[in-house]
Each structure stands twice: as C-alpha cells, then as structure tokens.
Design an enzyme around this catalytic site. Sequence first.
Site, mmCIF file in Angstrom:
data_model
loop_
_atom_site.group_PDB
_atom_site.id
_atom_site.type_symbol
_atom_site.label_atom_id
_atom_site.label_comp_id
_atom_site.label_asym_id
_atom_site.label_seq_id
_atom_site.Cartn_x
_atom_site.Cartn_y
_atom_site.Cartn_z
ATOM 1 C CG HIS A 1 -52.214 19.882 28.847
ATOM 2 N ND1 HIS A 1 -51.515 20.442 27.599
ATOM 3 C CD2 HIS A 1 -51.390 20.809 29.586
ATOM 4 C CE1 HIS A 1 -50.457 21.250 27.917
ATOM 5 N NE2 HIS A 1 -50.412 21.465 29.139
ATOM 6 C CD GLU B 1 -48.792 20.525 37.464
ATOM 7 O OE1 GLU B 1 -47.431 20.610 37.512
ATOM 8 O OE2 GLU B 1 -49.767 21.278 37.540
ATOM 9 C CE LYS C 1 -45.923 15.154 28.750
ATOM 10 N NZ LYS C 1 -44.652 14.954 29.087
ATOM 11 C CG ASP D 1 -51.338 20.608 24.279
ATOM 12 O OD1 ASP D 1 -50.807 20.096 25.330
ATOM 13 O OD2 ASP D 1 -52.626 20.326 24.119
ATOM 14 C CG HIS D 2 -45.881 20.147 26.893
ATOM 15 N ND1 HIS D 2 -46.632 21.284 27.651
ATOM 16 C CD2 HIS D 2 -45.784 19.345 27.862
ATOM 17 C CE1 HIS D 2 -46.819 20.855 28.862
ATOM 18 N NE2 HIS D 2 -46.276 19.694 28.988
ATOM 19 C CE LYS E 1 -50.438 24.542 28.895
ATOM 20 N NZ LYS E 1 -50.576 25.479 30.093
ATOM 21 N NE ARG F 1 -37.039 43.837 29.585
ATOM 22 C CZ ARG F 1 -38.272 44.215 30.281
ATOM 23 N NH1 ARG F 1 -38.943 45.099 29.832
ATOM 24 N NH2 ARG F 1 -38.599 43.153 30.868
ATOM 25 C CE LYS G 1 -50.019 24.531 39.177
ATOM 26 N NZ LYS G 1 -49.396 23.686 38.633
#
Length: 542
Positions: free
Chosen positions: A296, A272, A238, A233-234, A204, A97, A394
């Site tokens: 994951h 994280e 890896k 699922d990145h 996801k 957009r 986190k």
Amino acid sequence: MTEKLSETSAAENEVTEVTEPQEPEASPQGIIAPSSDWSNPLRDPRDRRLPRIAGPSGLVIFGVTGDLSRKKLMPAVYDLANRGLLPPGFSLVGFARRDWEDQDFAQVVHDAVREYARTEFREEVWQQLAEGMRFVPGDFDDDDAFKQLRSSIEELDASRGTSGNYAFYLSVPPKFFPKVVQQLKKHGLAGAPEGSWRRAVIEKPFGHDLRSAEELNRIVHDVFEPDQVFRIDHYLGKETVQNILALRFANQMFEPIWNRSYVDHVQITMAEDIGIGGRAGYYDGIGSARDVIQNHLLQLMALTAMEEPASFDAASLLMEKLKVLKAVKLPGDLGKHTVRAQYAAAWQGGEKVRGYLEEDGIDPASMTDTYAAIKLNVDNRRWAGVPFYLRTGKRLGRRVTEIAVVFQRAPHSPFDSTATEELGQNAIVIRVQPDEGMTVRFGSKVPGTSMEIRDVTMDFAYGESFTESSPEAYERLILDVLLGDANLFPRHQEVEESWRILDPIEEYWATHGRPAQYTSGSWGPEEADEMLARDGRSWRRP
C-alpha cells in the site's frame, strides 16, 4: 486509456453514441436496468455519460467462505449488477471445502449482499444473478473437484452464454497460490478456448520477501501469461488514490511546485485504531511493514513521486512507478531512520485492551511489528534531498490514511514575529480514508486591526462536492478485471522492487533487538518521534 489484455472482440465493449444521457431500460436480451440513481462513476472514458459494461464472463472465487469474499467480493458483484455493469448471463462460481449445494451457496451470497452491499436490494437483480450461481465443494488438491469445476464452467457457457471468459479469484492464504494455479493448468482451465480469455486474480501478500516473490512469480507465470495476472492492491481502487494523478496532472497550479525546490518532505500514514482481532494466524510473523508498507504505502509513494506518464495505460503507468521504486535509496543508518514496535495494553476508547503479546494465538516472545516507520529517499532530479517518511500501525489514535506533502517555509517573512502566531508549514494533504478528500494548509490574516497571521485549512470533501456515489474499491477492481483493464494492478516488477526496498530493513530488524513498545491509543512509540526530530521535523497529527 486502457490496455486490452484479452482477445475479446471490440464489439463486446463497443459504446454507441447517444444524444442525451438517460436511464436505460431492460433490453431484449434481458439486461436488468440499473437502479434509478444513474449517476455512475464507472464510466467509459470515451463518453463520460456512459458506463463501462463487462462483456460475457464469469467469476470463480476460491476460498469463497472467507471474510474477504463475504464482506467485499460478493457484495461488490451484486453492486455491479445492480448498476447494470454486468452482462445478463454473468455467472459466479464458488469453490470451498463445504458440503453445500448450489442453493446453499446462493443463500450465503444473498445474506452477504443483504448485509454488506452498498446499493439497494432489488429482487429482479438478485434473481438474475442467482440463476448463474454454482458451487463446487473440494480441497485444492482434489482432482475430482477441479474436474467438476471444469464441467460447471462448460455448463454455464452453454446455459448462460459466458463464452468461455472466466476470471479465477484466489481469495486464499498465499501458501495455496501455487497449488491452485497448478491445478488450473492440470485440468485445462487456465488456457482459454479460441476467442475467449482466462485471468488470475491474486490477493496480497505476494510473497514474504524478494526470493519468495520471485519464486511465486515464476510459478504463476508458468501457468498464466503476465498480462493474464491481476495482483490486487485494494488501495489502488480507492477514488482518492486515483485522484492523486488527477490532482497532479490535470491542474497547472500544483505540478510546478511538486519538487525539491519547494517541498520539504512527504509523510504517508496508514493508521488503524484496532488490534489484530482474530488474525493471529495470518499476522504473526508478517507484521505491519510486510502487510502494509511493502504494498500500500510504497504504491502511494510511487504515485506521489512519479513523473507524468505518456498516457494512462497500464504500461505507461508501470514505467513511471518503476522509475520511482528503482530510484529509492535507504538511509545509511537503519537504526536511526527506521522504527518497529508493538502495541502495549492500555485503556482505549473507554475499554481496556490487551497488548499484542497478550493477544490470543500470539507467542509471548514474538518479534512481529504492529507499528513500522521508515525514512526513504528518492534519488532523482525531482526529489533529491526530500525525505519520504512512511508509517503504519495498529491500535493508534484513530483510523486514517493520508499523504501529506509538506512545503518549505517562506525564505523571508516581513511580518513582525510578535504580531503573528508560530506558523506551521504549508501542506497539501490527500485523505485516502475515511473522510475522502483533500486539505490545503496555509497562513492567513486574522480579522482585526493588527497584522496577525494564523494557519488555516481549505477542505475539499468528495461527499460534499459530487452527487455521484464512489464505488467501493473491490467494485472498481473486479470490473476492471472483467474488462481486462490493468491500470490499477501492480505488475510483478513493482512487487519485486518493493521487496528489494523492504528486505534490508527486515534483515536489520531481525538482528537488532526486540521491537519497541507503544501505548494503545497513542500515535506510536517515542522512537518514531525521535526519528523525525533528528531531522528537525515532527509527525503530523492526522
């Protein structure tokens, strides 16, 4: 090795024999040669010296103005082109957009590539890519925009030779998935012309519970066949995650002890050191368990626990991972064997950080977890009695993702306890990020005249052992989509089984008080330590 999911002719992906590897030159068809570093990890499995190169194709990105597209997808496309892995007529279409022209979109891609691409910027590569860039402005319910998208694709087929082969990447919030796929069907974009293919790539989270995932699968499969749908699922892109299979099944020394007779327990951690940042609108109401454990960590668990597949095609890998997920059993007392918590304000990294409930856009009464830890059991012959502990959070001590296979203690020690330190347990630790590699921990004699034994580690690091550079996860996954290779993409059965595992835990949490609190910069709440202490174990400190 790969399952061919398209009707693309074999000739498009045919690899010819060569006598010696050498850097390719520009072909008469105009393929730009890859950069001078021709040590390429994305190789055709039939000849390790040759790369896998996509055939004629294009990529349409919905939500192209978002962070994922800018920081990951567009740089990954450029990196693939820079390595000579995309066809000369490859085309990139952005849909969003914005009141942009094609040249405005090209400038956005250019800036993203300059800032985030892994490989060097080469003007000739950029110019070839830019010639195939188009932009379509509009909303997802705008029929005229989708008519323009179809016209752009037809024009690119004629001018760039994309042969009607397109992948539609839905880099949009999940609530828009049904609308986009239905619009693709309505305007004849989901069905491929004869001899061509169309594929849908979906990020996801795929649903927020089992019921919503099943409904979304129904909607998507009403438009695309299951083998046309690639769920990203990145983590599975890896290198270190893929190395789990190589570690286990290409080496004789590990697999004989990879079972309940030798393994005490397994810990899978994704930590994280940052908070939610500006993602309050996405994160609140979802939380760590839905955001990370459901996809994951359960995928990492399945790869760690699965049996050897008959082959490494998508169907065989799916079969073995599903066996693990179907064998997962929840502990009887979820109150003692699951923990959820929220980070609290504290000093972290030399600065004062806010607690989760103080973050912008977060309801002070929010029940969303920023930390989750659960204990699971895999009820089969290999793993009976071996607990799997999964945790994510986190604002923890540091950013790290690892799988730790912790072994039982030696049944008998002939060494004088007064002459040795307290030994830990042997462990194999697979580091997924940020320092990709593997560590083996074992006891060794300390140099000297006495018999003193101390824990030591033996490290393998990707960056030190290989001259080849590792592709970024999205680079590998986008190439696999264009090739129709589904090995690294969870199928809908895996998604639904994962929700069957997590749903009862989420339902329990919803009716049993508020989340615990933990100090930002710590390794989680005391309740998580107590969870393992009840089993006579403790968390690893990564």
